[in-house]
Scaffold this motif. Structure first.
Motif, mmCIF file in Angstrom:
data_model
loop_
_atom_site.group_PDB
_atom_site.id
_atom_site.type_symbol
_atom_site.label_atom_id
_atom_site.label_comp_id
_atom_site.label_asym_id
_atom_site.label_seq_id
_atom_site.Cartn_x
_atom_site.Cartn_y
_atom_site.Cartn_z
ATOM 1 N N ARG A 87 24.224 -0.761 60.526
ATOM 2 C CA ARG A 87 24.343 -0.428 59.105
ATOM 3 C C ARG A 87 24.394 -1.690 58.249
ATOM 4 N NH1 ARG A 87 25.592 3.801 61.858
ATOM 5 N NH2 ARG A 87 25.935 5.884 60.982
ATOM 6 N N ARG A 88 25.024 -2.727 58.775
ATOM 7 C CA ARG A 88 25.063 -4.002 58.060
ATOM 8 C C ARG A 88 23.650 -4.560 57.883
ATOM 9 N NH1 ARG A 88 27.531 -5.499 54.692
ATOM 10 N NH2 ARG A 88 25.517 -5.986 53.804
ATOM 11 N N GLU A 89 22.860 -4.461 58.929
ATOM 12 C CA GLU A 89 21.477 -4.934 58.858
ATOM 13 C C GLU A 89 20.651 -4.080 57.903
ATOM 14 O OE1 GLU A 89 20.240 -4.838 62.900
ATOM 15 O OE2 GLU A 89 21.413 -6.601 63.493
ATOM 16 N N LEU A 90 20.926 -2.780 57.868
ATOM 17 C CA LEU A 90 20.216 -1.898 56.937
ATOM 18 C C LEU A 90 20.542 -2.244 55.488
ATOM 19 C CD1 LEU A 90 20.309 1.689 58.508
ATOM 20 C CD2 LEU A 90 18.284 0.374 57.847
ATOM 21 N N LEU A 91 21.799 -2.585 55.229
ATOM 22 C CA LEU A 91 22.179 -2.980 53.869
ATOM 23 C C LEU A 91 21.431 -4.243 53.449
ATOM 24 C CD1 LEU A 91 26.053 -2.381 53.805
ATOM 25 C CD2 LEU A 91 24.280 -1.027 52.685
ATOM 26 N N ASP A 92 21.364 -5.211 54.351
ATOM 27 C CA ASP A 92 20.634 -6.443 54.039
ATOM 28 C C ASP A 92 19.154 -6.155 53.803
ATOM 29 O OD1 ASP A 92 22.963 -7.901 54.295
ATOM 30 O OD2 ASP A 92 22.595 -8.439 56.394
ATOM 31 N N LEU A 93 18.609 -5.234 54.594
ATOM 32 C CA LEU A 93 17.197 -4.884 54.437
ATOM 33 C C LEU A 93 16.960 -4.198 53.089
ATOM 34 C CD1 LEU A 93 14.488 -4.985 55.901
ATOM 35 C CD2 LEU A 93 14.998 -2.729 56.869
ATOM 36 N N ARG A 94 17.891 -3.363 52.681
ATOM 37 C CA ARG A 94 17.775 -2.720 51.365
ATOM 38 C C ARG A 94 17.769 -3.768 50.251
ATOM 39 N NH1 ARG A 94 21.179 1.119 53.816
ATOM 40 N NH2 ARG A 94 20.332 3.245 53.798
#
Length: 290
Positions: A20-27
């Motif tokens: 989820r942390r990586e998804l936030l950065d991707l967003r």
């Protein structure tokens, strides 16, 4: 078929937290990358529309430059308003894009969606700074910002987008983030307190978050000197003085907002630092092109 709230409180593993942390950065990357795409498209559109055809006669060129009646899109939705329908529509479309980006891959995870709202909102701060009139209090307040220079859009029009972008895009996302997080704390129990909120309100990160949300609300309330809350009485204060007071208060509120966001959560710091760098770049641009 009944509609129900799609997000719920879920328990996630350490591996899922990292995902989820990586998804936030991707967003955040997608949100900022889309800004660059939009700026390039606007620049190309203005370049193509402003170029006169080679076969165009001088008389035709002069007639094309004559002022024309404003279209429905280029008129304000309400008499006396400053911004046009086109500007409202574009800002609301951008809000929809960022909201969709927040929903993307959030699944049923309430907290992940809540964090995504705040993350994509903060990713837009550098753009908001790059649209601002850095020399507002100078003899040439209309000096072009970085966005104005890059897109060839006059600064007065960029100012309208700057105001609307803050009120219709960044602020709603941040306020929604704060509201949903507060709701989570209030609905969650704690063994030593009446609720998780009663415990977390004592923590510095939550206090900074509340301060940031308060500053966002203040920015919306004090949107511009021409439209202030009715309880603000200017009296016979000259318009120039009102503008100067507004600008100083606005900058101070935004400064406190960014300080609070920086202290609230570590992942926000990159965007705050980017906004500081953008501010220096924008001031330099306005000074060079004044």
């Amino acid at each position: 078929m009944s509609l129900s709230w799609p997000w719920h409180f879920v328990t996630v593993s350490d591996a899922e937290k990292q995902q989820r942390r990586e998804l936030l950065d991707l967003r955040g990357l997608y949100a900022q990358g889309s800004i660059l795409v939009a700026l390039v498209l606007v620049r190309l559109y203005n370049a193509s529309s402003s170029a006169a055809p080679e076969t165009e006669k001088p008389a035709e060129r002069r007639s094309r430059r004559k002022p024309v009646k404003k279209s429905w899109l280029d008129s304000p939705p309400v008499a006396g308003w400053f911004e046009t329908r086109r500007q409202y529509i574009l800002c609301l479309l951008w809000l929809g894009w960022l909201l969709g980006l927040s929903i993307w891959n959030s699944g049923e995870d309430y907290l992940h969606f809540t964090k995504a709202l705040g993350h994509v909102a903060l990713s837009q701060l550098p753009l908001q700074v790059l649209m601002s009139p850095a020399l507002y209090m100078s003899p040439k307040p209309g000096s072009p910002s970085v966005v104005s220079v890059l897109t060839s859009v006059p600064q007065p029009i960029i100012n309208s987008y700057h105001r609307l972008f803050g009120r219709l895009v960044v602020s709603p996302l941040l306020i929604a983030h704060a509201f949903l997080y507060s709701s989570f704390f209030l609905q969650s129990s704690h063994p030593d307190f009446s609720s998780l909120y009663a415990k977390r309100i004592r923590d510095a990160d939550v206090q900074w978050g509340i301060a940031a949300a308060s500053m966002v609300t203040a920015v919306v309330l004090f949107a511009r000197p021409a439209v202030m809350p009715r309880w603000v009485k200017w009296g016979n204060v000259p318009a120039k003085t009102r503008q100067q007071v507004f600008y100083i208060v606005h900058v101070l509120i935004v400064g406190v907002l960014e300080l609070a966001a920086y202290s609230h959560v570590s992942v926000a710091r990159i965007y705050i630092l980017e906004s500081f760098a953008s501010s220096a770049l924008n001031f330099t641009c306005c000074w060079l092109f004044q």
